[in-house]
Motif scaffolding. Structure first.
Motif, short mmCIF file in Angstrom:
data_model
loop_
_atom_site.label_atom_id
_atom_site.label_comp_id
_atom_site.label_asym_id
_atom_site.label_seq_id
_atom_site.Cartn_x
_atom_site.Cartn_y
_atom_site.Cartn_z
N ALA A 1 0.89 -1.16 -0.03
CA ALA A 1 0.02 -0.16 -0.16
C ALA A 1 0.65 1.15 -0.04
O ALA A 1 0.61 2.30 -0.53
N ARG A 2 2.03 1.34 0.78
CA ARG A 2 2.81 2.47 0.76
C ARG A 2 3.62 2.58 -0.52
O ARG A 2 3.89 3.76 -1.11
N LEU A 3 3.92 1.58 -1.19
CA LEU A 3 4.62 1.69 -2.44
C LEU A 3 3.79 2.32 -3.50
O LEU A 3 4.16 2.96 -4.35
N THR A 4 2.42 1.83 -3.53
CA THR A 4 1.65 2.41 -4.63
C THR A 4 0.70 3.50 -4.32
O THR A 4 0.17 4.30 -5.00
N GLY A 5 0.68 3.78 -2.92
CA GLY A 5 -0.02 5.00 -2.71
C GLY A 5 -1.47 4.85 -2.37
O GLY A 5 -2.44 5.78 -2.42
N LEU A 6 -1.97 3.38 -2.31
CA LEU A 6 -3.18 3.06 -2.26
C LEU A 6 -3.62 2.63 -0.79
O LEU A 6 -2.60 2.53 -0.05
N ASP A 7 -4.85 2.60 -0.41
CA ASP A 7 -5.12 2.36 1.21
C ASP A 7 -5.23 0.95 1.42
O ASP A 7 -4.93 0.73 2.52
N MET A 8 -5.98 0.10 0.69
CA MET A 8 -5.89 -1.23 1.08
C MET A 8 -5.79 -2.29 0.32
O MET A 8 -5.59 -2.00 -0.91
N LEU B 1 -15.72 4.32 -11.12
CA LEU B 1 -14.43 3.72 -10.89
C LEU B 1 -13.28 3.55 -12.10
O LEU B 1 -13.80 3.09 -13.01
N PHE B 2 -12.17 4.03 -11.77
CA PHE B 2 -11.02 3.68 -12.80
C PHE B 2 -10.10 2.56 -12.27
O PHE B 2 -9.46 2.51 -11.27
N ILE B 3 -10.16 1.49 -12.92
CA ILE B 3 -9.49 0.18 -12.60
C ILE B 3 -8.25 0.09 -13.49
O ILE B 3 -8.56 -0.10 -14.85
N ALA B 4 -6.87 0.22 -13.15
CA ALA B 4 -5.78 -0.02 -14.03
C ALA B 4 -5.37 -1.21 -13.51
O ALA B 4 -4.85 -1.75 -12.54
N ASP B 5 -5.19 -1.96 -14.84
CA ASP B 5 -4.62 -3.53 -14.72
C ASP B 5 -3.17 -3.21 -15.19
O ASP B 5 -2.83 -3.21 -16.13
N GLU B 6 -2.35 -3.40 -14.12
CA GLU B 6 -0.89 -3.17 -14.44
C GLU B 6 -0.39 -4.49 -13.90
O GLU B 6 0.94 -4.52 -13.54
N ILE B 7 -0.73 -5.61 -14.24
CA ILE B 7 -0.31 -6.98 -13.94
C ILE B 7 0.81 -7.12 -14.89
O ILE B 7 1.94 -7.77 -14.31
N ASP C 1 -8.44 4.59 -8.90
CA ASP C 1 -9.41 4.07 -7.74
C ASP C 1 -8.99 2.72 -7.10
O ASP C 1 -9.00 2.34 -6.15
N VAL C 2 -8.70 2.00 -8.34
CA VAL C 2 -8.47 0.27 -8.08
C VAL C 2 -7.29 0.13 -9.01
O VAL C 2 -7.16 0.49 -10.21
N LEU C 3 -6.25 -0.62 -8.35
CA LEU C 3 -4.98 -1.18 -9.13
C LEU C 3 -4.86 -2.52 -8.85
O LEU C 3 -5.11 -3.26 -7.88
N LEU C 4 -4.48 -3.40 -10.34
CA LEU C 4 -4.36 -4.69 -10.05
C LEU C 4 -2.84 -4.91 -10.60
O LEU C 4 -2.28 -4.24 -11.42
N ALA D 1 -6.72 -0.61 -3.69
CA ALA D 1 -7.76 0.17 -3.84
C ALA D 1 -8.10 1.40 -2.49
O ALA D 1 -7.38 1.22 -1.62
N ARG D 2 -9.02 2.39 -2.80
CA ARG D 2 -9.20 3.23 -1.83
C ARG D 2 -9.96 2.26 -0.77
O ARG D 2 -10.71 1.39 -1.01
#
Length: 415
Positions: free
Chosen positions: A105-112, A235-241, A262-265, A282-283
């Protein structure tokens, strides 16, 4: 590559590559068409086949091996955890999961963080989360939520995901498909805006389309997607797999436009090439729509995965691999530009990731991949005419330049 010390054999020597490939044919499902090389050992950017031939790996497990084969920090983390605890299921807490989630979470800047195993599981999980969020937070009528996706996408191979694929090879013969998806052209903000309405739960896109041939959108596209989704209340879901975790010269591909989805994969490289690890980030208000019993995974977030994933996060936290990808990406871009019109009709590159379009008058992508294999370089074709280059981020400038020289050589042989 350092060759392991040989020990006395108590079993027969390995078969040849040809014999092993023939032995697979009757018993192994034919869902892949691999190059005719049988890898037995690997270290760093090098792999070795059963006959002792060495190859530069320029595919890196489709970015699962961003840190190379058997990176010492990652194998050490795995060995240490194997001696202590490998699985509890999520029926109990274990001592590695909280630290892994906090670091990621710290690396990506998201909450959970919602830990899963494969990339496709992360995508499926995000679809469930987005729909539930649409019903409970946005107020979409029950079973009416829609998700907008991009043509030429690749998000995995489950029946839900291939249902919104535009690739007939991935899709044909697997219906009926799950409803609720709208497909628009990639890199087309006007089409995206027209597809969004009051039922839209999310927009799901790859910031760079990997399987399509490393297709990079115009500058400003990701910012536009972020603005559109924010205004529309979806929501904006970014698939960064494939694109995430250092591959493009930044931690995430969305970082090139300073966009926060909003959501990162994440997946692939998150497991360091050792175990499958994926995650939905995600948030807090988004992931908190999940409650106990509504979603789960026996192996998701297991202690071994969390230990390896934490070691991956530690490697990325230094910024070293992002810098290497950016610096060596310039070498890759320059080398490919020099080959334009000399067997390649075009290319797209960002960081240490490139899609190279082979002139069909010269050869197919498969043929060039096979010729490179004979030169000691491993790549893989996609969509017939394109090869993908995605070396481990640990590759040296000399190794990268050697691989580019091999590409130049096989293109010359073909002309």
């Amino acid at each position: 590559m350092t060759t392991p010390t040989r020990t006395h054999r108590t079993t027969p020597a390995p078969h040849s590559s040809a014999e092993l490939i023939r032995a697979e044919a009757p018993v192994l499902a034919h869902n892949y068409h691999p190059l005719p090389v049988v890898v037995a050992r690997a270290e760093g950017v090098w792999v070795e086949d059963v006959e002792g031939r060495r190859y530069l790996d320029l595919l890196a497990g489709y970015s699962a091996l961003n840190f190379g084969h058997r990176h010492p920090a990652l194998t050490a983390a795995a060995h240490d955890q194997l001696d202590r605890l490998t699985l509890t299921s999520r029926a109990f807490h274990h001592d590695r999961l909280g630290g892994f989630a906090e670091g990621l979470a710290r690396l990506t800047g998201l909450d959970m963080v919602l830990p899963m195993n494969t990339g496709a599981e992360a995508v499926e999980s995000a679809i469930k989360v987005a729909r539930k969020w649409a019903y409970e937070v946005k107020g979409v009528a029950r079973d009416r939520a829609t998700i907008v996706v991009a043509a030429e996408n690749f998000h995995g191979r489950t029946t839900t995901i291939v249902g919104f694929s535009s690739d007939d090879t991935a899709r044909a013969g697997f219906g009926p498909f799950t409803p609720g998806f709208r497909v628009v052209p990639f890199n087309d903000l006007a089409a995206l805006e027209a597809a969004i309405d009051e039922t839209t739960a999310a927009v799901l896109i790859e910031p760079i389309q990997g399987e399509a041939g490393v297709v990079i959108p115009d500058d400003g596209y990701l910012t536009g997607v972020r603005d559109l989704t924010r205004r529309a209340g979806c929501l904006f879901i970014a698939d960064e797999i494939q694109s995430g975790l250092g591959r493009t010269g930044r931690t995430l591909a969305v970082d090139h436009e300073s966009v926060v989805p909003d959501v990162l994969l994440l997946g692939k490289a998150l497991g360091g090439g050792i175990v499958p690890v994926s995650a939905v980030l995600a948030r807090r208000d988004v992931l908190c729509v999940l409650r106990p019993g509504e979603h789960g995974s026996t192996f998701g977030g297991n202690p071994l995965a969390a230990a390896v994933g934490s070691a991956v996060v530690d490697l990325l936290a230094t910024g070293e691999f992002q810098r290497r990808a950016a610096e060596l990406g310039t070498v890759l871009h320059t080398g490919l530009a020099a080959l334009a019109g000399r067997g390649i009709t075009g290319f797209r590159a960002r960081g240490l990731w490139a899609g190279v379009d082979i002139d069909p008058a010269i050869a197919t992508g498969r043929e060039i991949s096979e010729r490179l294999m004979h030169e000691g370089v491993l790549v893989k074709d996609t969509h017939g005419a394109t090869i993908r280059l995605a070396p481990p981020l640990t590759i040296t400038r000399e190794e990268l330049e050697s691989a580019l020289a091999s590409l130049e050589k096989v293109l010359g042989q073909s002309s």
